[in-house]
Design a protein around this motif. Structure first.
Motif, PDB file in Angstrom:
ATOM      1  N   GLY A  54       0.833  -1.207   0.000  1.00 16.79           N
ATOM      2  CA  GLY A  54       0.000   0.000   0.000  1.00 16.79           C
ATOM      3  C   GLY A  54       0.862   1.250   0.000  1.00 16.79           C
ATOM      4  O   GLY A  54       2.046   1.213   0.287  1.00 16.79           O
ATOM      5  N   SER A  55       0.223   2.347  -0.325  1.00 17.15           N
ATOM      6  CA  SER A  55       0.969   3.603  -0.381  1.00 17.15           C
ATOM      7  C   SER A  55       0.443   4.561   0.667  1.00 17.15           C
ATOM      8  O   SER A  55      -0.643   4.399   1.201  1.00 17.15           O
ATOM      9  N   GLY A  56       1.249   5.568   0.912  1.00 18.35           N
ATOM     10  CA  GLY A  56       0.903   6.572   1.901  1.00 18.35           C
ATOM     11  C   GLY A  56       1.872   6.520   3.065  1.00 18.35           C
ATOM     12  O   GLY A  56       2.581   5.543   3.263  1.00 18.35           O
ATOM     13  N   THR A  57       1.893   7.575   3.794  1.00 16.45           N
ATOM     14  CA  THR A  57       2.748   7.635   4.976  1.00 16.45           C
ATOM     15  C   THR A  57       2.056   8.441   6.054  1.00 16.45           C
ATOM     16  O   THR A  57       1.218   9.294   5.778  1.00 16.45           O
ATOM     17  N   VAL A  58       2.420   8.148   7.271  1.00 17.68           N
ATOM     18  CA  VAL A  58       1.901   8.874   8.413  1.00 17.68           C
ATOM     19  C   VAL A  58       3.109   9.343   9.201  1.00 17.68           C
ATOM     20  O   VAL A  58       4.061   8.597   9.390  1.00 17.68           O
ATOM     21  N   THR A  59       3.082  10.572   9.625  1.00 15.77           N
ATOM     22  CA  THR A  59       4.167  11.074  10.447  1.00 15.77           C
ATOM     23  C   THR A  59       3.642  11.354  11.846  1.00 15.77           C
ATOM     24  O   THR A  59       2.463  11.631  12.033  1.00 15.77           O
TER      25      THR A  59
END
Length: 141
Positions: free
Chosen positions: A33-38
């Motif tokens: 999957g794609s995306g990131t959380v900071t």
């Protein structure tokens, strides 16, 4: 009398179902999957549902084991509209209720599109959790 019943209810819901707590990470390596959380994982209170979780960066299952297992296991997936997971108010009380009845419960912490992940990642995390449970039921349950 009402206070006594409320206290008894809270004791039953909040009482740990087992002496040990286990966490199983879903993805030992790279996650699909794609995306990131900071930033850190968030646990909601004041203004949002108490005990709700968001900003999940490490998808995992928390195991709630019964004192006297009956051999059954359930994956508990809390809702929350894809912008939070109702862990404290829904998933964990359900898991504890199941454990009191002999069922081993696995509470899923999954990635959320509302946090910046793509829309397919909650399904990928749920499918992975089921695969882990089905493939390892003899050792996990």
């Amino acid at each position: 009398m009402t206070r006594w019943l409320a206290a008894l209810f809270l004791l039953c819901v909040a009482a740990p179902a087992s002496a040990r707590s286990e966490t199983i990470n879903l993805w030992p390596g790279a996650m699909p999957g794609s995306g990131t959380v900071t930033g850190p994982e968030k646990i909601g209170s004041e203004g949002v549902a108490t005990g709700s979780v968001s900003n999940v960066t490490v998808p995992r299952m928390v195991v709630v084991r019964p004192r006297k297992p009956n051999g059954a296991a359930v994956l508990v997936i809390g809702g929350g509209g894809y912008f939070r997971i109702q862990i404290g108010s829904a998933a964990m009380p359900t898991a504890q209720w199941l454990a009191q009845r002999g069922v081993t419960a696995f509470v899923l912490y999954y990635r959320l599109p509302g946090d910046g992940w793509s829309s397919e990642v909650p399904f990928q995390d749920g499918q992975r959790a089921m695969r882990l449970l089905r493939g390892n039921w003899k050792t996990l349950g």
